[in-house]
Write a protein that holds these residues in place. Sequence first.
Motif, PDB file in Angstrom:
ATOM      1  N   GLU A  41      40.235  34.798  27.179  1.00 16.00           N
ATOM      2  CA  GLU A  41      41.678  34.568  27.077  1.00 16.00           C
ATOM      3  C   GLU A  41      42.363  34.826  28.407  1.00 16.00           C
ATOM      4  O   GLU A  41      43.210  34.044  28.867  1.00 16.00           O
ATOM      5  N   ARG A  42      42.005  35.929  29.047  1.00 19.18           N
ATOM      6  CA  ARG A  42      42.616  36.238  30.341  1.00 19.18           C
ATOM      7  C   ARG A  42      42.179  35.213  31.389  1.00 19.18           C
ATOM      8  O   ARG A  42      42.973  34.803  32.240  1.00 19.18           O
ATOM      9  N   ASP A  60      36.150  38.031  29.270  1.00 19.51           N
ATOM     10  CA  ASP A  60      37.533  37.983  28.779  1.00 19.51           C
ATOM     11  C   ASP A  60      38.054  36.555  28.868  1.00 19.51           C
ATOM     12  O   ASP A  60      38.822  36.201  29.761  1.00 19.51           O
ATOM     13  N   SER A  65      51.676  36.534  31.276  1.00 19.86           N
ATOM     14  CA  SER A  65      51.443  37.736  30.485  1.00 19.86           C
ATOM     15  C   SER A  65      50.945  37.401  29.083  1.00 19.86           C
ATOM     16  O   SER A  65      51.579  36.648  28.346  1.00 19.86           O
ATOM     17  N   LEU A  66      49.807  37.977  28.717  1.00 18.28           N
ATOM     18  CA  LEU A  66      49.274  37.806  27.359  1.00 18.28           C
ATOM     19  C   LEU A  66      49.985  38.699  26.360  1.00 18.28           C
ATOM     20  O   LEU A  66      49.950  38.428  25.161  1.00 18.28           O
ATOM     21  N   ARG A 112      36.701  43.624  23.941  1.00 17.80           N
ATOM     22  CA  ARG A 112      38.015  44.106  24.377  1.00 17.80           C
ATOM     23  C   ARG A 112      38.433  45.295  23.529  1.00 17.80           C
ATOM     24  O   ARG A 112      38.220  45.327  22.317  1.00 17.80           O
ATOM     25  N   VAL A 172      41.649  45.269  27.209  1.00 10.87           N
ATOM     26  CA  VAL A 172      40.892  44.954  28.423  1.00 10.87           C
ATOM     27  C   VAL A 172      39.402  45.058  28.107  1.00 10.87           C
ATOM     28  O   VAL A 172      38.992  45.778  27.179  1.00 10.87           O
TER      29      VAL A 172
END
Length: 661
Positions: free
Chosen positions: A353-354, A351, A309-310, A290, A319
């Motif tokens: 976490e997303r 990714d 929303s992170l 990221r 990203v």
Amino acid sequence: MTTIGSAPEQPPPAVVVVDVGGAVTGWTPAAQDLLGHHATGPFPLPPDRQEGEGTAPDRWSGLLEARRDDGRRVLVHAEGTRLGTPDGPGSWLVALTPVAAGAATQTCSVVEPLLSRAPVAIAIWDRDLRCVWRNDAARRLEPVFPHYGVGRALTDPVPGADTRAVQEAMRAVLSDGVPQIDREARWTAPGGRDVRTLSASLFRLDGVDGRPVGVCSMVLDISRSKARERLAVLREASVRIGSTLDVRRTAQEMADLAVPVLADYVTVDLAESVLPDAEPLQRLAGTESRVPVFRRAGVASIHEGTPESLWPRGQAVFVPPSSPFTEVLATGESHFEPVLDTSPDGWLGQDPERAQVIHATGMHTLIVVPLKARGEILGVTVFVRTDNRAPFTRDDLLLAEELCARAALSLDNARRYTRERTAALALQRTLLPRRLSGGGAVEVASRYLPSSGGVGGDWFDTIPLPGGRVALVVGDVTGHGIDAAATMGRMRTAVRTLAYLDLPPGEVLARLDDLVVRLAEEDDTSGLPFDATGATCLYAVYDPATRRCSMATAGHPPPAVVAPDGAVTFPRPPSGTPVGLGVGAFEALEVELAAGSVIALYTDGLIETREADIEAGIDRLGAALARAPLPLEVFCSHVVRSMLRDRPAEDDIALLVARTR
């Protein structure tokens, strides 16, 4: 005959016997229950069925308004049959059926099945605007429009519902009989969760006696019309997006508009170049998976607290190097993913976490649109659905792209304005004196505030002169932006040069007037911007040896003098024309200042507002000066705060104060 309602047995008919004059001569128990124990007349009959019309047909039917013995009106459908006698027209046998849908009686029309199943919401309202019949489509609208309940009147109060406009329209139709066709209106259900766009038509219902008995409403729910909905959203976008020249606020307006009409969750992430006052993203540490690419400028969700929303507003957005976000940024093309790929083999596998947030919140469909203006990509807008289980369509993509195109132009305008304002403010502060000195003559302090609409050309200066004297000067150049700031710098330099010649105040302004005219003429040929036409200036010289202050003005507001006892006066030198016109003749005024007096020079931004003229502002300034405490730094802050009253400055403000020693 069909029935309204679902009664297990048909009740006995409500039948009355009416003579040709309209008098009720008999009735059944059912009619007694419907109209009361004592029928009141006359009973409304069709005009051609009354006395003297014996040749009229033997049957008739239609609506009429019957009146109970307690005074209440009942809207019924009546079917009359002649009871003839050998020696006269006889009487009428009239069968009555209440129109109210809740009544377990026989219906009044063979077309009732067609009306009940019609896709248009049809309802009948009596003269009290009470719903007495509705079809199935109207019943389905009852959760949104509670007054569709049978027996409920439009005048009945419902929290959050305003029916005044509908009432006025129905009463107008009852009064004049003129139908109202295709009245479009937005209706918000109580609680605000459901908003519908309705097209309504109203027409009057007349009874068999020719008098109005009610209103029929036909309502079509056009909320789901895609073309109409899209136009409504774009129309609202033109009003709501870009209401200010503030980048962050414009981004948030875009996110707020798109939720929930298009998406359940929206983010607006901007590139570093669009937010010049933010920390450079290059300074932030990234990882192999990221990297920081954007800053979050706007976010909105149907869920409180935006759990999707992170990153909150203002934070850097990380990203994966290979993701729809970087792809959109690189290609300038939208990313359309109607079914979001959440498999480990997709881009979300890089990714975690997303991916975790996506699974937790139920995100299932995705659109990423570039914010592109004048050939430059400013950032991306992300549209997601969670609770709305319908995937995005190509029409949704088209609407998202049109919204982003409008938002991008507003963002670019805000960015250009912010960039120019920042540059002009930096130039203004560079050209203004960094350190003021009153020498041994006066103690000085100053304030400069740029306007909310942009940096202007207000300026001030103190200039030491021979013999311990000091020159105090304040001026105002017309216009805003970098050109005004640059012109201000040249004006200040010119005044300093003339002051060093040790000329009287009136002579300084006269030579400044000539100099500005010549500079403007030279710039006409050189192409360099210099427009000080209409600039104002106040020039004053204080001599501590004599305590005399000589001053002259070129179209500028008068100075203020605060005596040691707090009394405030405004000496008014002969008013001269603004500089740059080439016709100035400036005369000086000389006043004596007691030890400890404060003289205040200012620009019109301090005293002038849209609501009041300059003289009213001068009166307010006098009151603020009289109450201002020392020392001078506190004095300046108090005066500016008192004059603005927590409002943003409408124009630049320059304030220079000097206290005689």
